[in-house]
Design a protein around this motif. Structure first.
Motif, PDB file in Angstrom:
ATOM      1  N   GLN A 156      29.517  45.254  51.978  1.00  0.00           N
ATOM      2  CA  GLN A 156      29.705  44.094  51.035  1.00  0.00           C
ATOM      3  C   GLN A 156      28.523  44.027  50.024  1.00  0.00           C
ATOM      4  OE1 GLN A 156      31.922  41.603  51.297  1.00  0.00           O
ATOM      5  NE2 GLN A 156      33.160  42.636  52.669  1.00  0.00           N
ATOM      6  N   LEU A 157      27.284  44.420  50.358  1.00  0.00           N
ATOM      7  CA  LEU A 157      26.163  44.159  49.247  1.00  0.00           C
ATOM      8  C   LEU A 157      26.449  45.150  48.235  1.00  0.00           C
ATOM      9  CD1 LEU A 157      23.128  44.179  51.668  1.00  0.00           C
ATOM     10  CD2 LEU A 157      23.999  42.359  50.336  1.00  0.00           C
ATOM     11  N   ALA A 158      27.076  46.406  48.645  1.00  0.00           N
ATOM     12  CA  ALA A 158      27.346  47.431  47.459  1.00  0.00           C
ATOM     13  C   ALA A 158      28.681  46.738  46.812  1.00  0.00           C
ATOM     14  CB  ALA A 158      27.817  48.868  48.184  1.00  0.00           C
ATOM     15  N   LEU A 159      29.430  46.134  47.327  1.00  0.00           N
ATOM     16  CA  LEU A 159      30.651  45.478  46.462  1.00  0.00           C
ATOM     17  C   LEU A 159      29.976  44.309  45.596  1.00  0.00           C
ATOM     18  CD1 LEU A 159      33.381  45.825  49.321  1.00  0.00           C
ATOM     19  CD2 LEU A 159      33.433  46.962  47.118  1.00  0.00           C
ATOM     20  N   TYR A 160      29.231  43.554  46.142  1.00  0.00           N
ATOM     21  CA  TYR A 160      28.431  42.553  45.420  1.00  0.00           C
ATOM     22  C   TYR A 160      27.790  43.167  44.081  1.00  0.00           C
ATOM     23  CZ  TYR A 160      29.528  40.029  49.716  1.00  0.00           C
ATOM     24  OH  TYR A 160      30.071  39.429  50.956  1.00  0.00           O
ATOM     25  N   ALA A 161      27.119  44.155  44.331  1.00  0.00           N
ATOM     26  CA  ALA A 161      26.534  45.023  43.304  1.00  0.00           C
ATOM     27  C   ALA A 161      27.511  45.453  42.155  1.00  0.00           C
ATOM     28  CB  ALA A 161      25.485  46.287  43.899  1.00  0.00           C
ATOM     29  N   GLN A 162      28.566  45.729  42.647  1.00  0.00           N
ATOM     30  CA  GLN A 162      29.689  46.193  41.540  1.00  0.00           C
ATOM     31  C   GLN A 162      29.713  45.244  40.480  1.00  0.00           C
ATOM     32  OE1 GLN A 162      30.770  49.732  41.658  1.00  0.00           O
ATOM     33  NE2 GLN A 162      29.241  49.422  43.391  1.00  0.00           N
ATOM     34  N   GLY A 163      30.137  43.907  41.046  1.00  0.00           N
ATOM     35  CA  GLY A 163      30.354  42.595  40.445  1.00  0.00           C
ATOM     36  C   GLY A 163      29.197  42.366  39.404  1.00  0.00           C
ATOM     37  N   PHE A 164      27.975  42.382  40.053  1.00  0.00           N
ATOM     38  CA  PHE A 164      26.783  42.093  39.568  1.00  0.00           C
ATOM     39  C   PHE A 164      26.524  42.952  38.278  1.00  0.00           C
ATOM     40  CE2 PHE A 164      22.048  42.123  39.056  1.00  0.00           C
ATOM     41  CZ  PHE A 164      21.718  40.888  38.736  1.00  0.00           C
TER      42      PHE A 164
ATOM     43  N   ALA B 198      39.713  47.787  35.887  1.00  0.00           N
ATOM     44  CA  ALA B 198      40.171  48.497  37.117  1.00  0.00           C
ATOM     45  C   ALA B 198      39.221  48.384  38.133  1.00  0.00           C
ATOM     46  CB  ALA B 198      40.143  49.917  36.591  1.00  0.00           C
ATOM     47  N   ALA B 199      37.771  48.676  37.798  1.00  0.00           N
ATOM     48  CA  ALA B 199      36.802  48.516  38.808  1.00  0.00           C
ATOM     49  C   ALA B 199      36.769  47.235  39.490  1.00  0.00           C
ATOM     50  CB  ALA B 199      35.367  49.012  38.186  1.00  0.00           C
ATOM     51  N   HIS B 200      36.691  46.245  38.717  1.00  0.00           N
ATOM     52  CA  HIS B 200      36.753  44.828  39.165  1.00  0.00           C
ATOM     53  C   HIS B 200      37.930  44.659  39.945  1.00  0.00           C
ATOM     54  CE1 HIS B 200      36.544  40.489  39.622  1.00  0.00           C
ATOM     55  NE2 HIS B 200      37.248  40.406  38.515  1.00  0.00           N
ATOM     56  N   ALA B 201      38.929  44.894  39.695  1.00  0.00           N
ATOM     57  CA  ALA B 201      39.970  44.599  40.573  1.00  0.00           C
ATOM     58  C   ALA B 201      39.962  45.430  41.998  1.00  0.00           C
ATOM     59  CB  ALA B 201      41.478  45.393  39.905  1.00  0.00           C
ATOM     60  N   ILE B 202      39.382  46.402  41.921  1.00  0.00           N
ATOM     61  CA  ILE B 202      39.275  47.390  43.137  1.00  0.00           C
ATOM     62  C   ILE B 202      38.113  46.546  44.020  1.00  0.00           C
ATOM     63  CG2 ILE B 202      38.334  49.267  44.421  1.00  0.00           C
ATOM     64  CD1 ILE B 202      41.194  49.592  43.250  1.00  0.00           C
ATOM     65  N   ALA B 203      36.923  46.206  43.306  1.00  0.00           N
ATOM     66  CA  ALA B 203      35.993  45.759  44.111  1.00  0.00           C
ATOM     67  C   ALA B 203      36.162  44.418  44.691  1.00  0.00           C
ATOM     68  CB  ALA B 203      34.694  45.661  43.262  1.00  0.00           C
ATOM     69  N   SER B 204      36.888  43.614  43.966  1.00  0.00           N
ATOM     70  CA  SER B 204      37.170  42.182  44.444  1.00  0.00           C
ATOM     71  C   SER B 204      38.115  42.443  45.507  1.00  0.00           C
ATOM     72  CB  SER B 204      37.688  41.254  43.152  1.00  0.00           C
ATOM     73  OG  SER B 204      38.927  41.780  42.726  1.00  0.00           O
ATOM     74  N   GLY B 205      39.155  42.652  45.305  1.00  0.00           N
ATOM     75  CA  GLY B 205      40.072  42.969  46.201  1.00  0.00           C
ATOM     76  C   GLY B 205      39.575  43.779  47.482  1.00  0.00           C
ATOM     77  N   TRP B 206      38.917  44.577  47.368  1.00  0.00           N
ATOM     78  CA  TRP B 206      37.833  45.321  48.628  1.00  0.00           C
ATOM     79  C   TRP B 206      37.135  44.272  49.519  1.00  0.00           C
ATOM     80  CZ3 TRP B 206      35.736  50.971  47.857  1.00  0.00           C
ATOM     81  CH2 TRP B 206      35.602  51.335  49.097  1.00  0.00           C
TER      82      TRP B 206
ATOM     83  N   ALA C 188      46.689  44.222  48.082  1.00  0.00           N
ATOM     84  CA  ALA C 188      45.597  45.156  46.987  1.00  0.00           C
ATOM     85  C   ALA C 188      46.529  45.041  45.731  1.00  0.00           C
ATOM     86  CB  ALA C 188      45.609  46.586  47.518  1.00  0.00           C
ATOM     87  N   ARG C 189      47.964  45.045  45.610  1.00  0.00           N
ATOM     88  CA  ARG C 189      48.711  45.243  44.613  1.00  0.00           C
ATOM     89  C   ARG C 189      48.681  43.689  43.877  1.00  0.00           C
ATOM     90  NH1 ARG C 189      54.700  47.663  44.055  1.00  0.00           N
ATOM     91  NH2 ARG C 189      53.094  49.705  44.267  1.00  0.00           N
ATOM     92  N   ALA C 190      48.799  42.557  45.064  1.00  0.00           N
ATOM     93  CA  ALA C 190      48.694  41.325  44.493  1.00  0.00           C
ATOM     94  C   ALA C 190      47.491  40.840  43.793  1.00  0.00           C
ATOM     95  CB  ALA C 190      48.956  40.261  45.533  1.00  0.00           C
ATOM     96  N   ALA C 191      46.263  41.347  44.352  1.00  0.00           N
ATOM     97  CA  ALA C 191      44.994  41.229  43.812  1.00  0.00           C
ATOM     98  C   ALA C 191      44.804  41.432  42.376  1.00  0.00           C
ATOM     99  CB  ALA C 191      43.752  41.764  44.724  1.00  0.00           C
ATOM    100  N   GLY C 192      45.291  43.025  42.265  1.00  0.00           N
ATOM    101  CA  GLY C 192      45.333  43.731  40.880  1.00  0.00           C
ATOM    102  C   GLY C 192      46.054  43.008  40.037  1.00  0.00           C
ATOM    103  N   THR C 193      47.205  42.115  40.374  1.00  0.00           N
ATOM    104  CA  THR C 193      48.057  41.334  39.427  1.00  0.00           C
ATOM    105  C   THR C 193      47.298  39.947  39.177  1.00  0.00           C
ATOM    106  OG1 THR C 193      50.081  42.370  40.628  1.00  0.00           O
ATOM    107  CG2 THR C 193      50.319  40.309  39.329  1.00  0.00           C
ATOM    108  N   TYR C 194      46.818  39.499  40.170  1.00  0.00           N
ATOM    109  CA  TYR C 194      46.084  38.364  39.959  1.00  0.00           C
ATOM    110  C   TYR C 194      44.760  38.706  38.761  1.00  0.00           C
ATOM    111  CZ  TYR C 194      42.026  35.223  40.431  1.00  0.00           C
ATOM    112  OH  TYR C 194      41.025  34.249  40.230  1.00  0.00           O
ATOM    113  N   VAL C 195      44.020  39.708  39.017  1.00  0.00           N
ATOM    114  CA  VAL C 195      43.131  40.025  37.835  1.00  0.00           C
ATOM    115  C   VAL C 195      43.564  40.262  36.651  1.00  0.00           C
ATOM    116  CG1 VAL C 195      41.161  41.638  37.388  1.00  0.00           C
ATOM    117  CG2 VAL C 195      41.504  40.940  39.757  1.00  0.00           C
TER     118      VAL C 195
END
Length: 423
Positions: free
Chosen positions: A237-245, A339-347, A152-159
């Motif tokens: 997963q659909l809820a997480l895709y909706a976050q990005g959309f 912050a929201a994108h880092a959480i949703a993409s990593g999740w 999770a921390r690495a994903a946040g660093t990547y974003v």
């Protein structure tokens, strides 16, 4: 005398790969490599955004039409992420990203000089298709190569690294375009991207957690359409895709049209100063890294909801007619979004029990489809209702994302526990 750490277990079987630990040499190389991959792709993806008023004036088109230069590339990216995930399953994560970032850079050097607007849009679409290879694969690459406790921390660093790429593209393109023209401004960013692409190729460590599909036992359940279907049947997963959309769509609209607003009365700011508003991206660099840390302590869902609320607060601040509150609002909205994108993409990658690369690709498809659709639609609201219409659209999209989070995503630390079990 103790056995060396690299020694195989007593059974003689090879030690199972558990991922690079935080602080190790390859861990640092991996994150540094993805950092430069983010620059090489996201800088050229969004560099025209800083020159949209000039593109509109030079090509004699309106604000919403000019924004298609950005939407065409994000649409291409959305189309490309799922095919790129399939390519990566066959030839490997690093090799696929290398091909993608190299091809994207070649397009980036040529496309700015397209002689007509339709040809420019076609070139940007193809450029986006190539760019899609990096975000389609990066999170899956991280999930396979980093120890689960630090994923999770690495994903946040990547974003956070991708925000630097987006910032550089805009900061370079805007001032250079002011001194010359928008074509030279966008081209100068592509030159910078070529250097970053070379650094990615040099730094990215050889994958150790990836097994090519041809080396696995044949399993009908691992066909591409089945892997996609499994993730599309998951409400989480659909809820997480909706976050990005929804969130990405609103965020791109915010940046696409704020420049037009600041160039008009009562602000009347010159293009060079307008380009500096993209420094607000640094707030996203900080917040995306912090979000990963906070999610490990408080759970992904709560951090995601707070991040969405922060984004809405920032958008509402931009409704004022004084420059300082507008800029503060942009900083706050940017921090909340990333912050929201880092959480949703990593999740997304952690929650997927099968088809992790496809799950990440579906998130990225939704993310950039939202960018293409709402990045353009925000201009329709802007022309029809002014900034109030665009800001209202962005806030409404974020509110819908928050409602879906409340309804469909697990609360507390459930998301973190699940990630640790399946990673």
């Amino acid at each position: 005398m103790t056995a060396p750490r690299s020694a195989p277990p007593a059974s003689g079987l090879p030690r199972a790969w558990t991922g690079h630990s935080r602080g190790s040499r390859d861990y640092r190389r991996l994150l540094a490599g993805l950092f430069f991959a983010g620059i090489a792709t996201f800088a050229q993806l969004y560099s025209p955004q800083a020159t949209l008023p000039q593109i509109a004036a030079d090509l004699h088109v309106g604000a919403a039409t000019a924004a298609l230069v950005v939407s065409a590339s994000t649409l291409g990216l959305a189309i490309g992420v799922i095919p790129w995930s399939a390519v990566a399953d066959h030839i490997g994560r690093v090799r696929a990203m290398t091909v993608a970032v190299t091809a994207a850079t070649v397009f980036g050097l040529v496309v700015p000089f397209a002689p007509t607007f339709p040809l420019l849009l076609t070139g940007r679409l193809l450029e986006g298709l190539m760019i899609g290879g990096v975000p389609a694969i990066a999170i899956a690459y991280l999930s396979e190569e980093i120890t689960p406790g630090h994923a999770a921390r690495a994903a946040g660093t990547y974003v956070a690294g991708t925000t630097i790429g987006g910032l550089l593209g805009r900061l370079v393109a805007g001032p250079v375009a002011e001194l010359s023209n928008w074509r030279i401004g966008v081209f100068s960013v592509a030159v910078l991207c070529a250097v970053a692409a070379a650094l990615f190729v040099a730094l990215a460590p050889k994958p150790r957690g990836f097994v090519p599909r041809r080396a696995r036992a044949r399993n009908p359940a691992e066909s591409l359409h089945r892997l996609l279907a499994v993730n599309l049947r998951s409400p989480r997963q659909l809820a997480l895709y909706a976050q990005g959309f929804l969130l990405m769509g609103g965020f791109v609209a915010l940046y696409n049209y704020l420049g037009f607003r600041l160039a008009a009365p009562p602000f009347n700011l010159p293009q060079t100063l307008i380009s500096l508003v993209f420094i607000a991206y640094l707030a996203g660099t900080w917040s995306s890294a912090q979000a990963g840390i906070l999610a490990s302590r408080f759970g992904r869902r709560d951090v995601l909801l707070v991040s969405i609320a922060v984004m809405v607060t920032g958008v509402l601040l931009t409704l004022t007619t004084a420059v300082l509150p507008v800029l503060i609002g942009l900083v706050v909205a940017t921090a909340g979004f990333f912050a929201a994108h880092a959480i949703a993409s990593g999740w997304t990658g952690s929650d997927a029990t099968t088809g992790r690369a496809q799950a990440s690709s579906l998130y990225n498809f939704s993310y950039y489809a939202g960018s293409s659709l709402f990045g353009w639609l925000g201009g329709v609201f802007f022309v029809s209702f002014g900034w109030l219409g665009t800001a209202g659209m962005v806030a409404g999209l974020a509110a819908l994302a928050g409602a879906l989070t409340l309804a469909l995503l697990p609360r507390g630390r459930a998301g973190i526990a699940l990630a640790e079990r399946v990673s």
